[in-house]
Design a protein around this motif. Structure first.
Motif, PDB file in Angstrom:
ATOM      1  N   VAL A  67      15.066   0.395  -0.275  1.00 27.40           N
ATOM      2  CA  VAL A  67      15.336  -0.187   1.034  1.00 27.40           C
ATOM      3  C   VAL A  67      14.122  -1.006   1.415  1.00 27.40           C
ATOM      4  O   VAL A  67      12.991  -0.521   1.387  1.00 27.40           O
ATOM      5  N   LEU A  68      14.362  -2.263   1.763  1.00 26.78           N
ATOM      6  CA  LEU A  68      13.307  -3.184   2.160  1.00 26.78           C
ATOM      7  C   LEU A  68      13.589  -3.618   3.587  1.00 26.78           C
ATOM      8  O   LEU A  68      14.685  -4.082   3.893  1.00 26.78           O
TER       9      LEU A  68
ATOM     10  N   LEU B 275       7.044   5.664  -0.095  1.00 28.55           N
ATOM     11  CA  LEU B 275       6.961   4.693   0.995  1.00 28.55           C
ATOM     12  C   LEU B 275       5.811   3.728   0.745  1.00 28.55           C
ATOM     13  O   LEU B 275       4.680   4.143   0.503  1.00 28.55           O
ATOM     14  N   PHE B 276       6.107   2.425   0.809  1.00 22.86           N
ATOM     15  CA  PHE B 276       5.112   1.380   0.625  1.00 22.86           C
ATOM     16  C   PHE B 276       5.155   0.451   1.832  1.00 22.86           C
ATOM     17  O   PHE B 276       6.234   0.139   2.335  1.00 22.86           O
ATOM     18  N   THR B 277       3.994   0.006   2.296  1.00 23.70           N
ATOM     19  CA  THR B 277       3.927  -0.922   3.419  1.00 23.70           C
ATOM     20  C   THR B 277       3.022  -2.090   3.060  1.00 23.70           C
ATOM     21  O   THR B 277       2.126  -1.974   2.222  1.00 23.70           O
ATOM     22  N   LYS B 278       3.272  -3.217   3.730  1.00 26.39           N
ATOM     23  CA  LYS B 278       2.434  -4.403   3.553  1.00 26.39           C
ATOM     24  C   LYS B 278       2.356  -5.109   4.888  1.00 26.39           C
ATOM     25  O   LYS B 278       3.358  -5.300   5.564  1.00 26.39           O
ATOM     26  N   GLY B 279       1.139  -5.492   5.284  1.00 29.82           N
ATOM     27  CA  GLY B 279       0.942  -6.190   6.549  1.00 29.82           C
ATOM     28  C   GLY B 279       0.914  -5.227   7.715  1.00 29.82           C
ATOM     29  O   GLY B 279       0.851  -4.010   7.554  1.00 29.82           O
TER      30      GLY B 279
ATOM     31  N   GLU C 289       3.794  -7.816  13.633  1.00 24.72           N
ATOM     32  CA  GLU C 289       4.980  -8.659  13.439  1.00 24.72           C
ATOM     33  C   GLU C 289       5.268  -8.924  11.965  1.00 24.72           C
ATOM     34  O   GLU C 289       6.383  -9.227  11.597  1.00 24.72           O
ATOM     35  N   ASN C 290       4.247  -8.836  11.125  1.00 22.16           N
ATOM     36  CA  ASN C 290       4.400  -9.146   9.696  1.00 22.16           C
ATOM     37  C   ASN C 290       4.515  -7.898   8.824  1.00 22.16           C
ATOM     38  O   ASN C 290       4.281  -7.976   7.617  1.00 22.16           O
ATOM     39  N   LEU C 291       4.872  -6.767   9.395  1.00 20.33           N
ATOM     40  CA  LEU C 291       4.989  -5.516   8.641  1.00 20.33           C
ATOM     41  C   LEU C 291       6.226  -5.543   7.749  1.00 20.33           C
ATOM     42  O   LEU C 291       7.328  -5.864   8.199  1.00 20.33           O
ATOM     43  N   LEU C 292       6.026  -5.214   6.489  1.00 21.89           N
ATOM     44  CA  LEU C 292       7.119  -5.021   5.538  1.00 21.89           C
ATOM     45  C   LEU C 292       7.093  -3.563   5.108  1.00 21.89           C
ATOM     46  O   LEU C 292       6.027  -3.013   4.841  1.00 21.89           O
ATOM     47  N   VAL C 293       8.252  -2.945   5.051  1.00 18.39           N
ATOM     48  CA  VAL C 293       8.363  -1.541   4.647  1.00 18.39           C
ATOM     49  C   VAL C 293       9.321  -1.463   3.476  1.00 18.39           C
ATOM     50  O   VAL C 293      10.416  -2.036   3.512  1.00 18.39           O
TER      51      VAL C 293
ATOM     52  N   VAL D 108       0.864  -1.175   0.000  1.00 20.53           N
ATOM     53  CA  VAL D 108       0.000   0.000   0.000  1.00 20.53           C
ATOM     54  C   VAL D 108       0.903   1.229   0.000  1.00 20.53           C
ATOM     55  O   VAL D 108       1.822   1.329   0.818  1.00 20.53           O
ATOM     56  N   GLN D 109       0.631   2.155  -0.914  1.00 22.30           N
ATOM     57  CA  GLN D 109       1.436   3.372  -1.013  1.00 22.30           C
ATOM     58  C   GLN D 109       0.974   4.381   0.018  1.00 22.30           C
ATOM     59  O   GLN D 109      -0.217   4.603   0.193  1.00 22.30           O
ATOM     60  N   SER D 110       1.924   4.989   0.708  1.00 19.58           N
ATOM     61  CA  SER D 110       1.604   5.991   1.722  1.00 19.58           C
ATOM     62  C   SER D 110       1.016   7.233   1.062  1.00 19.58           C
ATOM     63  O   SER D 110       1.563   7.728   0.077  1.00 19.58           O
ATOM     64  N   PRO D 111      -0.076   7.761   1.603  1.00 15.85           N
ATOM     65  CA  PRO D 111      -0.649   8.976   1.021  1.00 15.85           C
ATOM     66  C   PRO D 111       0.194  10.230   1.298  1.00 15.85           C
ATOM     67  O   PRO D 111       0.125  11.201   0.560  1.00 15.85           O
ATOM     68  N   SER D 112       1.016  10.199   2.346  1.00 14.13           N
ATOM     69  CA  SER D 112       1.813  11.378   2.683  1.00 14.13           C
ATOM     70  C   SER D 112       3.218  11.339   2.094  1.00 14.13           C
ATOM     71  O   SER D 112       3.842  12.378   1.912  1.00 14.13           O
ATOM     72  N   ASP D 113       3.744  10.155   1.805  1.00 10.47           N
ATOM     73  CA  ASP D 113       5.057  10.011   1.185  1.00 10.47           C
ATOM     74  C   ASP D 113       4.938   8.932   0.118  1.00 10.47           C
ATOM     75  O   ASP D 113       4.941   7.745   0.427  1.00 10.47           O
ATOM     76  N   HIS D 114       4.844   9.334  -1.136  1.00  9.72           N
ATOM     77  CA  HIS D 114       4.567   8.389  -2.224  1.00  9.72           C
ATOM     78  C   HIS D 114       5.703   7.414  -2.484  1.00  9.72           C
ATOM     79  O   HIS D 114       5.517   6.434  -3.199  1.00  9.72           O
TER      80      HIS D 114
END
Length: 156
Positions: free
Chosen positions: A75-76, A55-59, A62-66, A47-53
């Motif tokens: 950077v992953l 930056l993408f996050t998933k989960g 404990e299962n957060l991926l950035v 999911v793309q961050s609305p404030s910083d395009h």
């Protein structure tokens, strides 16, 4: 810009070089690359961050991926190495990537890890800035405050 080989300089100062293509074949190559990259990452479930395009996050939890992108650096980050490997494999199917393994420097930050966590430092950037401005060897000076001045949490 450097003039192409074989181009001779004349006294006419109104001459210009017209750019037909950029280095990667498009006049807006970096923008087009990021657009394509974003579509692929979103397809994978980020999911793309609305404030910083960039930056993408998933989960979550404990299962957060950035995933963060700066120009052509990616950077992953995440807690589970298996999840990171799956994302890297997916990205390598779509793009030519080079894995630099553990992150040490990014955007002027020095990143170090130990048993207590992750530490960020701008020391290298600050020293380079002092060196570039020729003040690295300067003498220290006191801060111009009134000597007996007392700072208070509730007054002043």
């Amino acid at each position: 810009m450097k003039l192409p080989l074989g181009y001779s300089v004349t006294k006419d100062h109104n001459s210009v070089c017209r750019l037909h293509k950029s280095i990667y074949g498009l006049k807006q190559a970096s923008r087009q690359w990021f657009h394509t990259f974003s579509q692929v990452v979103l397809q994978f479930g980020f999911v793309q961050s609305p404030s910083d395009h960039s930056l993408f996050t998933k989960g979550s939890g404990e299962n957060l991926l950035v995933l963060i992108v700066y120009v052509d650096d990616i950077v992953l980050a995440g807690k589970h190495l298996e999840q990171l490997a799956i994302v890297k494999t997916f990205l390598q199917r779509h793009f030519k990537l080079r894995d630099l393994c553990t992150l040490r420097y990014f955007l002027g930050f020095e990143i170090s890890r130990n048993s207590t966590g992750i530490s960020l430092s701008h020391r290298k950037y600050a020293l380079q800035l002092l060196e570039d401005t020729s003040v690295l060897a300067s003498k220290l000076a006191n801060t111009p405050l009134i000597s007996p001045y007392n700072l208070s949490l509730h007054e002043g």
